[in-house]
Design a protein around this motif. Structure first.
Motif, PDB file in Angstrom:
ATOM      1  N   ARG A   1      26.104  45.252  59.034  1.00 39.09           N
ATOM      2  CA  ARG A   1      26.777  44.175  59.646  1.00 39.09           C
ATOM      3  C   ARG A   1      26.163  42.925  60.063  1.00 39.09           C
ATOM      4  N   GLY A   2      26.782  42.087  60.100  1.00 41.89           N
ATOM      5  CA  GLY A   2      26.606  40.577  60.269  1.00 41.89           C
ATOM      6  C   GLY A   2      25.782  39.957  59.148  1.00 41.89           C
ATOM      7  N   THR A   3      25.726  40.595  58.007  1.00 46.95           N
ATOM      8  CA  THR A   3      25.221  39.766  57.056  1.00 46.95           C
ATOM      9  C   THR A   3      26.189  39.471  56.161  1.00 46.95           C
ATOM     10  N   SER A   4      25.718  38.723  54.901  1.00 54.63           N
ATOM     11  CA  SER A   4      26.837  38.348  53.972  1.00 54.63           C
ATOM     12  C   SER A   4      26.444  38.911  52.673  1.00 54.63           C
ATOM     13  N   LEU A   5      27.318  38.929  51.757  1.00 57.56           N
ATOM     14  CA  LEU A   5      27.277  39.404  50.265  1.00 57.56           C
ATOM     15  C   LEU A   5      27.907  38.551  49.579  1.00 57.56           C
ATOM     16  N   THR A   6      27.302  38.106  48.329  1.00 63.29           N
ATOM     17  CA  THR A   6      28.116  37.131  47.286  1.00 63.29           C
ATOM     18  C   THR A   6      28.192  38.059  45.955  1.00 63.29           C
ATOM     19  N   ILE A   7      29.390  38.057  45.685  1.00 60.46           N
ATOM     20  CA  ILE A   7      29.943  38.730  44.392  1.00 60.46           C
ATOM     21  C   ILE A   7      30.244  37.695  43.306  1.00 60.46           C
ATOM     22  N   GLN A   8      29.700  38.075  42.296  1.00 62.74           N
ATOM     23  CA  GLN A   8      29.861  37.122  41.162  1.00 62.74           C
ATOM     24  C   GLN A   8      30.976  37.832  40.108  1.00 62.74           C
ATOM     25  N   CYS A   9      31.578  36.830  39.477  1.00 62.17           N
ATOM     26  CA  CYS A   9      32.693  37.161  38.427  1.00 62.17           C
ATOM     27  C   CYS A   9      32.384  36.257  37.200  1.00 62.17           C
ATOM     28  N   GLN A  10      32.184  36.901  36.129  1.00 61.29           N
ATOM     29  CA  GLN A  10      31.807  36.066  34.959  1.00 61.29           C
ATOM     30  C   GLN A  10      32.814  36.748  33.730  1.00 61.29           C
ATOM     31  N   VAL A  11      33.591  35.742  33.286  1.00 60.10           N
ATOM     32  CA  VAL A  11      34.242  35.842  31.909  1.00 60.10           C
ATOM     33  C   VAL A  11      33.707  35.205  30.773  1.00 60.10           C
ATOM     34  N   ASP A  12      34.336  36.042  29.575  1.00 62.01           N
ATOM     35  CA  ASP A  12      33.848  35.700  28.383  1.00 62.01           C
ATOM     36  C   ASP A  12      34.603  34.750  27.684  1.00 62.01           C
ATOM     37  N   SER A  13      35.371  34.232  28.320  1.00 63.88           N
ATOM     38  CA  SER A  13      36.040  33.165  27.686  1.00 63.88           C
ATOM     39  C   SER A  13      36.655  31.981  28.831  1.00 63.88           C
ATOM     40  N   GLN A  14      36.984  31.120  28.465  1.00 63.94           N
ATOM     41  CA  GLN A  14      37.304  30.000  29.609  1.00 63.94           C
ATOM     42  C   GLN A  14      38.861  30.304  29.859  1.00 63.94           C
ATOM     43  N   VAL A  15      38.911  30.249  31.409  1.00 62.61           N
ATOM     44  CA  VAL A  15      40.236  30.697  31.731  1.00 62.61           C
ATOM     45  C   VAL A  15      40.550  29.531  32.836  1.00 62.61           C
ATOM     46  N   THR A  16      41.844  29.341  33.089  1.00 66.16           N
ATOM     47  CA  THR A  16      42.275  28.456  34.309  1.00 66.16           C
ATOM     48  C   THR A  16      42.137  29.254  35.520  1.00 66.16           C
ATOM     49  N   MET A  17      42.940  30.189  35.701  1.00 69.35           N
ATOM     50  CA  MET A  17      43.351  30.855  36.988  1.00 69.35           C
ATOM     51  C   MET A  17      42.417  32.053  37.171  1.00 69.35           C
ATOM     52  N   MET A  18      41.893  32.017  38.222  1.00 66.04           N
ATOM     53  CA  MET A  18      40.910  33.223  38.686  1.00 66.04           C
ATOM     54  C   MET A  18      41.331  33.602  40.054  1.00 66.04           C
ATOM     55  N   PHE A  19      41.484  34.864  40.167  1.00 65.92           N
ATOM     56  CA  PHE A  19      41.793  35.396  41.350  1.00 65.92           C
ATOM     57  C   PHE A  19      40.835  36.291  42.293  1.00 65.92           C
ATOM     58  N   TRP A  20      40.817  36.558  43.391  1.00 63.69           N
ATOM     59  CA  TRP A  20      39.984  37.525  44.125  1.00 63.69           C
ATOM     60  C   TRP A  20      40.886  38.421  45.047  1.00 63.69           C
ATOM     61  N   TYR A  21      40.925  39.759  44.669  1.00 62.69           N
ATOM     62  CA  TYR A  21      41.396  40.726  45.502  1.00 62.69           C
ATOM     63  C   TYR A  21      40.797  41.731  46.300  1.00 62.69           C
ATOM     64  N   ARG A  22      41.287  42.135  47.466  1.00 63.88           N
ATOM     65  CA  ARG A  22      40.773  43.234  48.082  1.00 63.88           C
ATOM     66  C   ARG A  22      41.498  44.432  47.953  1.00 63.88           C
ATOM     67  N   GLN A  23      40.751  45.789  48.099  1.00 62.50           N
ATOM     68  CA  GLN A  23      41.565  46.764  47.732  1.00 62.50           C
ATOM     69  C   GLN A  23      40.724  47.983  48.871  1.00 62.50           C
ATOM     70  N   GLN A  24      41.680  47.962  50.018  1.00 65.09           N
ATOM     71  CA  GLN A  24      40.734  48.913  51.043  1.00 65.09           C
ATOM     72  C   GLN A  24      41.198  50.461  50.568  1.00 65.09           C
ATOM     73  N   PRO A  25      40.156  51.391  50.989  1.00 64.48           N
ATOM     74  CA  PRO A  25      40.252  52.505  50.785  1.00 64.48           C
ATOM     75  C   PRO A  25      41.810  53.339  50.526  1.00 64.48           C
ATOM     76  N   GLY A  26      42.194  53.856  49.277  1.00 61.69           N
ATOM     77  CA  GLY A  26      43.435  54.485  49.340  1.00 61.69           C
ATOM     78  C   GLY A  26      44.689  53.541  49.257  1.00 61.69           C
ATOM     79  N   GLN A  27      44.421  52.071  49.441  1.00 66.51           N
ATOM     80  CA  GLN A  27      45.512  51.132  49.655  1.00 66.51           C
ATOM     81  C   GLN A  27      45.678  50.419  48.113  1.00 66.51           C
ATOM     82  N   SER A  28      46.685  49.359  48.109  1.00 66.90           N
ATOM     83  CA  SER A  28      47.080  48.501  47.068  1.00 66.90           C
ATOM     84  C   SER A  28      46.311  47.698  47.176  1.00 66.90           C
TER      85      SER A  28
END
Lengths: 114, 119
Positions: free
Chosen positions: B15-42
């Protein structure tokens, strides 16, 4: 506002059929169906655009009832590999055009037993 | 469809630290989205990241907590800052991959996700 899926869970034996429903209180532009297995990412199954079309994908098909703002996913002759959580994602219409982003339902857990 | 990779696949953080998550795509895309899925949730949309503009955050998510970068059309990062146990979730990036032939523009494909546990 999140679309509502029903049922929340369903248990089948191999070869049986199931229907999963996704209902919205807002006008829909499109409905997207995904399957997610435990510990994996959601996998895209199909998309339905407004217009009431029905699409098929092997023994999995879906329909979109624009009047009712509802989509149904049909799984026929279920296989063990169909087990997972099914999510519908909806894109709403706002100002005459699609709002663009997906809003997901709460999911339906499907379990297929031998 | 686009092939999407994420790093790290999982992490356990204090707790109190930070984490950076990387997302790499194999082609150029305009729209990228970030989602969170909590345990057992949508899946809950955190933000939309378009190249060349500031990310657009959904209600309940703020830039100070979830800063996002989108330096080019194939890459994005999400940072989870000042983490608490409530941030324990799976974080997924997705991209919009239009099917021009079918006339469908908003199909999204998901990366494998990053499973984050905060102690």
């Amino acid at each position: 506002q999140q679309p509502v899926q029903s049922p929340q869970a369903v248990i089948l034996r191999e070869g049986e059929d199931a229907v999963i429903n996704c209902s919205s209180s807002k006008a829909l532009y499109s409905v997207h169906w995904y399957r997610q297995k435990h510990g994996e990412a959601p996998v895209f199954l199909m998309i339905l655009l407004k217009g009431g079309e029905q699409k098929g994908h092997d023994k999995i098909s879906a329909s979109f009832n624009e009047k009712k703002q509802q989509s149904s996913l049909y799984l026929t002759a279920s296989q063990l590999s169909y087990s997972g959580t099914y999510f519908c994602g909806t894109v709403y219409i706002a100002g005459g055009t699609s709002y663009g982003k997906l809003t997901f339902g709460q999911g339906t857990i499907l379990t297929v037993h031998p | 469809s686009a092939v999407i990779s994420q790093k790290p696949s999982r992490d356990i953080c204090q707790r109190g630290t930070s984490l950076t998550i990387q997302c790499q795509v194999d082609s150029q895309v305009t729209m990228m989205f970030w989602y969170r899925q909590q345990p057992g949730q949508s899946l809950t949309l955190i933000a939309t990241a378009n190249q060349g503009s500031e990310a657009t955050y959904e209600s309940g998510f703020v830039i100070d907590k979830f800063p996002i970068s989108r330096p080019n059309l194939t890459f994005s990062t999400l940072t989870v800052s000042n983490m608490s146990p409530e941030d324990s979730s799976i974080y997924l990036c997705s991209v919009e991959d239009p099917d021009i032939v079918a006339g469908v523009t908003d199909t999204q494909y998901f990366g494998p996700g990053t499973r984050l546990t905060v102690l």
